[in-house]
Design a protein around this motif. Structure first.
Motif: not given
Length: 100
Positions: A27, A29, A57, A62, A64, A89
């Motif tokens: 992930i 971010s 997201y 962010a 993934a 993740d």
């Protein structure tokens, strides 16, 4: 004879070129103040390197992805100015992972 050797070498080179680097599930971010262009650049680099964006997201800046380690290092370096966080993740549980 030369043609056979050349063919074998060519086949080996083609096999090496087609071998993919293992993908890592992470992930990525960024702080809310990060421009969207930074996220777009990171996502484009991951896709160009053969990675896959698995989720974007909306509440936080962010996404993934599954991506080669080399491109993740580049994304981390590009994001140093914006404090990019690249973390593996994984499944997070409470109460000791469901064990009683």
């Amino acid at each position: 004879m030369r043609f056979a050797i050349f063919s074998i070498l060519f086949a080996l080179l083609a096999a090496l070129a087609m071998a993919k680097a293992p993908l890592k599930s992470v992930i990525v971010s960024y702080p809310d103040s990060t421009p969207n262009s930074v996220l777009d650049k990171a996502k484009s680099a991951i896709v160009e390197a053969g990675g896959i964006i698995t989720h974007e997201y909306n509440i936080i800046k962010a996404f993934a992805c599954n991506a080669p380690t080399a491109v993740l290092e580049n994304v981390q370096a590009w994001g140093n100015e914006y404090n990019a966080l690249v973390e593996e993740d994984s499944v997070v549980t409470t109460f000791g992972g469901g064990k009683e």
